[in-house]
Design an enzyme around this catalytic site. Sequence first.
Site, PDB file in Angstrom:
ATOM      1  N   ASP A 130       0.847  -1.464   0.074  1.00  0.00           N
ATOM      2  CA  ASP A 130      -0.149   0.103  -0.108  1.00  0.00           C
ATOM      3  C   ASP A 130       0.658   1.329   0.373  1.00  0.00           C
ATOM      4  OD1 ASP A 130      -2.027  -1.917   0.166  1.00  0.00           O
ATOM      5  OD2 ASP A 130      -2.551  -1.520   2.485  1.00  0.00           O
ATOM      6  N   ARG A 165     -15.281   0.234 -24.821  1.00  0.00           N
ATOM      7  CA  ARG A 165     -16.122   0.408 -23.682  1.00  0.00           C
ATOM      8  C   ARG A 165     -15.697   1.495 -22.866  1.00  0.00           C
ATOM      9  NH1 ARG A 165     -16.281  -5.584 -23.305  1.00  0.00           N
ATOM     10  NH2 ARG A 165     -18.649  -5.862 -23.912  1.00  0.00           N
ATOM     11  N   GLY A 173      -5.667  -0.694  -2.113  1.00  0.00           N
ATOM     12  CA  GLY A 173      -3.955   0.308  -1.221  1.00  0.00           C
ATOM     13  C   GLY A 173      -5.141   0.825   0.053  1.00  0.00           C
ATOM     14  N   GLY A 188      -2.578   5.137 -17.755  1.00  0.00           N
ATOM     15  CA  GLY A 188      -2.736   6.239 -19.084  1.00  0.00           C
ATOM     16  C   GLY A 188      -3.773   6.071 -18.507  1.00  0.00           C
ATOM     17  N   GLN A 261      -2.351  -8.760  -6.686  1.00  0.00           N
ATOM     18  CA  GLN A 261      -1.194  -7.556  -6.711  1.00  0.00           C
ATOM     19  C   GLN A 261      -0.889  -7.672  -5.950  1.00  0.00           C
ATOM     20  OE1 GLN A 261      -4.031  -2.826  -6.652  1.00  0.00           O
ATOM     21  NE2 GLN A 261      -5.602  -5.344  -6.172  1.00  0.00           N
TER      22      GLN A 261
HETATM   23  O1  F6P Z   1      -2.419  -3.641   3.342  1.00  0.00           O
HETATM   24  C1  F6P Z   1      -2.727  -4.807   2.567  1.00  0.00           C
HETATM   25  C2  F6P Z   1      -3.807  -5.259   1.563  1.00  0.00           C
HETATM   26  O2  F6P Z   1      -3.346  -5.443   0.654  1.00  0.00           O
HETATM   27  C3  F6P Z   1      -4.488  -3.749   0.635  1.00  0.00           C
HETATM   28  O3  F6P Z   1      -5.033  -2.933   0.114  1.00  0.00           O
HETATM   29  C4  F6P Z   1      -6.149  -4.275   1.131  1.00  0.00           C
HETATM   30  O4  F6P Z   1      -7.076  -3.841   1.376  1.00  0.00           O
HETATM   31  C5  F6P Z   1      -5.993  -5.758   2.834  1.00  0.00           C
HETATM   32  O5  F6P Z   1      -4.565  -6.023   2.786  1.00  0.00           O
HETATM   33  C6  F6P Z   1      -7.017  -6.602   2.190  1.00  0.00           C
HETATM   34  O6  F6P Z   1      -6.597  -7.560   3.623  1.00  0.00           O
HETATM   35  P1  F6P Z   1      -6.186  -9.323   3.466  1.00  0.00           P
HETATM   36  O7  F6P Z   1      -6.105  -9.889   3.086  1.00  0.00           O
HETATM   37  O8  F6P Z   1      -7.093  -9.673   4.410  1.00  0.00           O
HETATM   38  O9  F6P Z   1      -8.101  -9.198   2.180  1.00  0.00           O
END
Ligand code: F6P
Length: 329
Positions: A130, A165, A173, A188, A261
């Site tokens: 994050d 679309r 985050g 972009g 991510q």
């Molecule tokens: O803090 C990292 C993060 O991936 C955040 O971006 C997200 O809100 C949260 O953890 C998700 O947490 P969990 O893996 O416990 O669902």
Amino acid sequence: MKEMKTIGVLTSGGDAPGMNAAIRAVVRAGVNSGMRVLGIHNGYTGLMKLDMKEMDMREVSDTLHRGGTILGSARCLEFKKPEVVKSTAEQAKENGIDGLVVIGGDGSFRGARDLSLAGLPTIGLPGTIDNDIDCTEYTIGYDTALNTVSDCIDKIRDTTLSHNRCTFVEVMGKDAGYIALSAGIAGGAEAILIPEQKFDIQKDLVQMIMDCRARGKYHYIIVIAEGIGNTQEIADKTEELLRTEHDIELETKVCILGHIQRGGRPTVKDRITASQMGVHAVDLLKQGIGNRVVVKRDGKITDLDILEGLNMKKTIDADMLRLADILSL
Ligand code: F6P
């Protein structure tokens, strides 16, 4: 100043690519300095249960390039209780742990601060995709996550363009917009919505799409931070306003990138930053210094008092906001 013979290392909270590089650096720097290094499993939960094992140089071989964390991680709600922190710190010291390295996000940093205050010398290392820890410019995992998101946006752009679309790409985050802003610029995006900035659906989405159409652009990528709220509702509302108020049929799609991510091979930037921070943490403990957070400030790896660090506040970079504004037209 007490000589530290044994140190522990744990990863806590959401995992982040590069955590293994940080563990490896702590283990190798620690063992090189003649210390015993204990790898604690599953964050503070493992510390409470003394679920740990001694790690040698070989233990961390072939981990540098791997995502996730070889120690396992957890979000430990129990650890918010002061009495639990106090007994855990005492138990750790009784069991020969002289110092601890905690790799994690802001919640993990609060745990590290509480352990420090309870008498266990602790060093916090920022590890979260994050990049939302106030006292540091950079957190381990952020660059890898940005590259993943930007790669996904490139792919989504291909199909968004083919079908004319509008795709809303929701990124992680928590309640901060750092991933959205940077990945939106790199990808972009036509609009970037982040919790730190108020947005108006009419002006920022409907009017923006109308302006794009007037210039002959018929496909749009909107990057939206998860902290904004319900992405599907925003997409539906945009589609509805375009139809009812402007007689425009625009198909919207929502793509929530989610935990993709958090995984993947760490980038060079994450491997190197994690290695530097891990060695820096051991350098501190070696000198008998605890209760610090390792941070990146003005582009340099340094450290701050843990209480001072946790009282800091960072704001979103105004230059990045300006960049997004100018380039998304
Ligand atoms: O803090 C990292 C993060 O991936 C955040 O971006 C997200 O809100 C949260 O953890 C998700 O947490 P969990 O893996 O416990 O669902």
